[in-house]
Write a protein that holds these residues in place. Structure first.
Motif, PDB file in Angstrom:
ATOM      1  N   ALA A  87     -67.351  99.221-118.487  1.00 49.38           N
ATOM      2  CA  ALA A  87     -66.353  98.350-117.851  1.00 49.38           C
ATOM      3  C   ALA A  87     -64.968  98.595-118.441  1.00 49.38           C
ATOM      4  N   CYS A  88     -64.905  98.786-119.753  1.00 43.96           N
ATOM      5  CA  CYS A  88     -63.615  99.087-120.393  1.00 43.96           C
ATOM      6  C   CYS A  88     -63.047 100.405-119.862  1.00 43.96           C
ATOM      7  N   ALA A  89     -63.896 101.415-119.747  1.00 41.46           N
ATOM      8  CA  ALA A  89     -63.455 102.723-119.266  1.00 41.46           C
ATOM      9  C   ALA A  89     -62.956 102.649-117.830  1.00 41.46           C
ATOM     10  N   ALA A  90     -63.495 101.694-117.047  1.00 44.71           N
ATOM     11  CA  ALA A  90     -63.087 101.530-115.647  1.00 44.71           C
ATOM     12  C   ALA A  90     -61.835 100.675-115.507  1.00 44.71           C
ATOM     13  N   GLY A  91     -61.293 100.201-116.612  1.00 47.60           N
ATOM     14  CA  GLY A  91     -60.071  99.410-116.563  1.00 47.60           C
ATOM     15  C   GLY A  91     -60.291  97.927-116.382  1.00 47.60           C
ATOM     16  N   CYS A  92     -61.511  97.454-116.538  1.00 45.97           N
ATOM     17  CA  CYS A  92     -61.783  96.017-116.405  1.00 45.97           C
ATOM     18  C   CYS A  92     -61.204  95.261-117.599  1.00 45.97           C
ATOM     19  N   ARG A  93     -60.791  94.045-117.353  1.00 44.88           N
ATOM     20  CA  ARG A  93     -60.225  93.203-118.406  1.00 44.88           C
ATOM     21  C   ARG A  93     -61.143  92.050-118.777  1.00 44.88           C
ATOM     22  N   GLN A  94     -62.242  91.916-118.042  1.00 45.64           N
ATOM     23  CA  GLN A  94     -63.170  90.822-118.328  1.00 45.64           C
ATOM     24  C   GLN A  94     -64.594  91.260-118.004  1.00 45.64           C
ATOM     25  N   TYR A  95     -65.518  90.867-118.868  1.00 46.18           N
ATOM     26  CA  TYR A  95     -66.954  91.079-118.642  1.00 46.18           C
ATOM     27  C   TYR A  95     -67.590  89.702-118.555  1.00 46.18           C
ATOM     28  N   ASP A  96     -67.830  89.267-117.344  1.00 44.71           N
ATOM     29  CA  ASP A  96     -68.353  87.925-117.059  1.00 44.71           C
ATOM     30  C   ASP A  96     -69.859  87.934-117.265  1.00 44.71           C
ATOM     31  N   MET A  97     -70.342  87.145-118.228  1.00 42.08           N
ATOM     32  CA  MET A  97     -71.765  87.105-118.547  1.00 42.08           C
ATOM     33  C   MET A  97     -72.485  85.940-117.887  1.00 42.08           C
ATOM     34  N   GLY A  98     -71.782  85.203-117.042  1.00 41.25           N
ATOM     35  CA  GLY A  98     -72.435  84.178-116.241  1.00 41.25           C
ATOM     36  C   GLY A  98     -72.634  82.861-116.973  1.00 41.25           C
ATOM     37  N   GLU A  99     -73.428  82.027-116.342  1.00 43.50           N
ATOM     38  CA  GLU A  99     -73.625  80.656-116.806  1.00 43.50           C
ATOM     39  C   GLU A  99     -74.924  80.540-117.597  1.00 43.50           C
ATOM     40  N   SER A 100     -74.894  79.749-118.648  1.00 42.86           N
ATOM     41  CA  SER A 100     -76.109  79.432-119.397  1.00 42.86           C
ATOM     42  C   SER A 100     -75.949  78.043-120.006  1.00 42.86           C
ATOM     43  N   ARG A 101     -77.066  77.423-120.322  1.00 42.88           N
ATOM     44  CA  ARG A 101     -77.023  76.060-120.842  1.00 42.88           C
ATOM     45  C   ARG A 101     -76.396  76.039-122.230  1.00 42.88           C
ATOM     46  N   PRO A 102     -75.381  75.194-122.447  1.00 45.99           N
ATOM     47  CA  PRO A 102     -74.756  75.125-123.771  1.00 45.99           C
ATOM     48  C   PRO A 102     -75.786  74.829-124.854  1.00 45.99           C
ATOM     49  N   GLY A 103     -75.704  75.571-125.955  1.00 51.43           N
ATOM     50  CA  GLY A 103     -76.625  75.372-127.056  1.00 51.43           C
ATOM     51  C   GLY A 103     -77.930  76.131-126.944  1.00 51.43           C
ATOM     52  N   SER A 104     -78.145  76.809-125.813  1.00 49.86           N
ATOM     53  CA  SER A 104     -79.390  77.549-125.610  1.00 49.86           C
ATOM     54  C   SER A 104     -79.345  78.884-126.340  1.00 49.86           C
TER      55      SER A 104
END
Length: 361
Positions: A298-315
């Motif tokens: 993703a960095c090599a493609a010029g992306c500025r963010q890697y979105d890892m999605g939603e997860s339960r806080p504290g999990s």
């Protein structure tokens, strides 16, 4: 494709012309101008949704009287009476939608969009906003729109992979990556859909593990999980996004051990799905290696963010994402419905969980 309808709307905030469905060329133009556009806010994502389920295009292009244009991605169900229908951006399990615009959205424009949605004849209208958009839209939401909280974990890629690796990955994540690199782990990346069967096999294996972790009857878990993420959904996304949909797969001892699906648009990379055979993947830290390679790509493609999605806080899943340096961002959903069906569904789910002694992972 539905024939476009052009409407003039007058709201207390401002006036606008609305075209629905939104013309594709305009939607793509605005998606190109809006540097924060997610892959899930593009026409291609809507096409994937419609190709894999009973949905059709209900997107709306707003052209405001004082200047400015905005597209709101929306879908509705095919062959459903309007007053029983849901207009969503997006339906459950399809992630973040929300508006795409040619510039900054002002309070009057945001309120006009909400006022327009409030007048829709649909039984239920909902919009899931991307991180960073809440402040403006929350202040514009009418009282009859309820807020449903969601949190997205995302990694800042500014500075390139060397900076991300040295300054944002936690020491335990770097250590796990090195362990994987020293093990007999082979990684492949597929942008053609060739690895879809192998990925879905891992996903079905994961359902068994998730059911045991959550104390959920396996038959119920299989029905629920495959209904939320059927094979045809992955096939539709891989076909619709082409090379922008990458399946990263780690092999150990000649068997698929772990896999992730990463989607990309513009400056944004999105971890969409993941699955693994824990007995094979965990000892060699295969998942850490997959994310390290996907983040570097993703960095090599010029992306500025890697979105890892939603997860339960504290999990444990949230902690795993934090080990890569992912921060948490509010990404709420605002919705209104003519009867409190959502609240009733939540109570029913809570009751079922209590009966089967369900444990949130």
């Amino acid at each position: 494709m539905n024939a476009p309808e052009v409407l003039a709307i007058n709201t207390p905030a401002c006036s606008a012309h609305v075209t629905t469905p939104a013309p594709r060329e305009t939607w793509w133009e605005l998606a190109g101008q809006d540097a924060n556009t997610y892959v899930s806010q593009t026409p291609a994502w809507l096409d994937c949704l419609c190709a894999s389920g009973p949905y059709r295009d209900a997107s709306r292009l707003y052209e405001f009287e004082g200047g400015g244009r905005l597209v709101l991605p929306l879908s509705r169900r095919r062959r459903c009476p309007k007053r029983l229908d849901a207009e969503e951006s997006w339906p459950a399990d399809w992630g973040i939608g929300g508006p795409v615009s040619s510039g900054e959205v002002g309070p009057a424009q945001a309120r006009a969009v909400f006022d327009d949605l409030a007048r829709r004849p649909a039984f239920h209208v909902g919009v899931r906003f991307r991180p960073g958009d809440e402040e403006m839209w929350a202040s514009a939401a009418p009282a009859d729109f309820r807020r449903e909280p969601h949190t997205t974990q995302a990694l800042n890629l500014d500075g390139g992979f060397t900076t991300v690796w040295e300054r944002r990955f936690h020491q335990r994540a770097r250590r796990a990556v090195r362990r994987a690199e020293g093990s007999e782990v082979e990684v492949q990346v597929d942008r053609t859909g060739r690895l879809i069967p192998a990925f879905y096999e891992l996903y079905e294996q994961s359902i068994v593990r998730w059911a045991a972790q959550q104390h959920e009857p396996l038959a119920l878990a299989r029905w629920r999980r495959t209904r939320a993420f059927p094979l045809r959904q992955l096939e539709a996304v891989a076909a619709g996004l082409g090379e922008s949909c990458a399946i990263w797969m780690a092999w150990h001892a000649g068997e698929p051990a772990a896999a992730i699906v990463v989607l990309r648009h513009g400056h944004h990379a999105k971890l969409w799905r993941g699955a693994m055979n824990r007995e094979l993947a965990h000892p060699v830290r295969a998942n850490h290696l997959l994310h390290r390679l996907a983040i570097e790509d993703a960095c090599a493609a010029g992306c500025r963010q890697y979105d890892m999605g939603e997860s339960r806080p504290g999990s444990s899943l949230a902690a795993f994402k934090e080990s890569f340096g992912a921060d948490s961002f509010s990404s709420p959903r605002y919705f209104r419905e003519r009867l409190p069906v959502t609240a009733a569904e939540r109570r029913l789910r809570a009751a079922v969980k209590h009966v089967i002694r369900f444990r949130d992972a």
